[in-house]
Design an enzyme around this catalytic site. Structure first.
Site, PDB file in Angstrom:
ATOM      1  N   ALA A   1       0.806  -1.226   0.000  1.00  0.00           N
ATOM      2  CA  ALA A   1       0.000   0.000   0.000  1.00  0.00           C
ATOM      3  C   ALA A   1       0.839   1.277   0.000  1.00  0.00           C
ATOM      4  CB  ALA A   1      -0.930   0.002   1.214  1.00  0.00           C
ATOM      5  N   ARG A  52       6.708  -2.097   3.066  1.00  0.00           N
ATOM      6  CA  ARG A  52       8.022  -2.054   3.713  1.00  0.00           C
ATOM      7  C   ARG A  52       8.425  -0.647   4.145  1.00  0.00           C
ATOM      8  NH1 ARG A  52      11.817  -3.213  -0.060  1.00  0.00           N
ATOM      9  NH2 ARG A  52      10.284  -2.976  -1.718  1.00  0.00           N
ATOM     10  N   ARG A  53       7.829   0.383   3.554  1.00  0.00           N
ATOM     11  CA  ARG A  53       8.260   1.763   3.826  1.00  0.00           C
ATOM     12  C   ARG A  53       7.281   2.434   4.787  1.00  0.00           C
ATOM     13  NH1 ARG A  53       9.088   3.144  -2.488  1.00  0.00           N
ATOM     14  NH2 ARG A  53       7.212   1.838  -2.542  1.00  0.00           N
ATOM     15  N   TYR A  65       8.245 -13.385 -14.481  1.00  0.00           N
ATOM     16  CA  TYR A  65       7.157 -12.506 -14.032  1.00  0.00           C
ATOM     17  C   TYR A  65       5.814 -13.027 -14.536  1.00  0.00           C
ATOM     18  CZ  TYR A  65       3.943  -8.640 -13.645  1.00  0.00           C
ATOM     19  OH  TYR A  65       2.820  -7.878 -13.354  1.00  0.00           O
ATOM     20  N   GLY A  72       1.154   5.423 -13.830  1.00  0.00           N
ATOM     21  CA  GLY A  72       0.860   6.087 -12.561  1.00  0.00           C
ATOM     22  C   GLY A  72       1.328   5.344 -11.330  1.00  0.00           C
TER      23      GLY A  72
END
Length: 256
Positions: free
Chosen positions: A13, A37-38, A153, A188
């Site tokens: 998110a 993670r941030r 991927y 985006g």
């Protein structure tokens, strides 16, 4: 349909789809556990809405012990997850299979496959016990239509498709829904910059196009979740109008 009091957990998110989905679900009445993670980005996300609507929760999807401990690690009042949005994922590189860095393959598999199934396994028992819930996973058209450089991927996203189909079979007889949303060309977000490691190269991917945007994905998520409980949307494939599947490639130099 407002979902007052329900809790959604959105992985990845901190940017892009996950960021837009978290904000959209708050508008729908959900309280949202936003993971990534941030931590500073999660805090900034929470600051965009009323206090108590988004709970930032730092989580690395490749840390299996943390993912497995998630249900007990959440604070009281946030543990009964009604909706899991498996959004966290990434692509790395566009090299041909024999030219890739195997560490990139390992990271994609550990995030897009292992992390997704582990968090689903961690939260699914609670949904089944309550006989209510929805697991929604972000796939990709790369899981259906191959293209050069998509190798692992694309394979990870094909795995997501098949895992969710089988999950739906397991859930037959339970009031727990399972949906895959598979977008095509999307701008985006950080996706292409992470993949290519260069902003100018990432910008070139979208030059001359009108790609899907994170808000389009968030709107689709809200639509799927807002349908009556007896309706299960199995799979949504979406592309911008400027994109179509490319068909089969043919090499005409073999006998040249």
């Amino acid at each position: 349909m407002a979902q007052k009091g329900k809790i959604a957990l959105v992985t990845g998110a901190t940017a892009g789809f996950g960021h837009a989905i978290a904000l959209r679900l708050v508008r729908e009445g959900y309280r949202v556990v936003a993971t990534g993670r941030r931590q500073e980005r999660l805090e900034a996300l929470a600051g965009q809405v009323d206090t108590g609507r988004i709970m930032p929760f730092r989580l690395d999807m490749t840390d299996l012990s943390a993912v497995r401990a998630l249900p007990e690690s959440l604070p009281e009042g946030w543990r009964e997850i009604d909706v899991l949005v498996n959004n966290a994922g990434l692509a790395l590189g566009l090299e041909k299979a024999w030219q890739t860095n195997p560490l990139d393959w390992e990271k994609m598999i550990s995030t897009n496959v292992t992390g997704l199934v582990e968090i689903t396994r961690a939260l699914l028992p609670g949904m089944v016990a309550r006989n209510s819930g929805h697991v929604l996973s972000l796939g990709s058209t790369a899981g259906t239509y191959p293209y050069p450089g998509a190798n692992v991927y694309g394979a990870t996203k094909a795995f997501v498709d098949q895992f969710m189909r089988n999950l739906r079979s397991d859930l037959l007889g339970k009031q727990v829904r399972a949906t895959t949303i598979a977008p095509g060309l999307c701008g985006g977000s950080e996706f292409s910059q992470v993949r290519l490691g260069d902003k100018s190269k990432a910008d070139a991917v979208y030059q001359g196009t009108a790609p899907l945007l994170p808000e389009d994905i968030a709107e689709t998520v809200a639509w799927v979740l807002g349908l009556p409980a007896h309706v299960n949307i199995n799979h949504v494939e979406m592309m911008p109008t400027c994109q179509a599947s490319a068909g089969l490639a043919v090499d005409r130099t073999m006998l040249g």
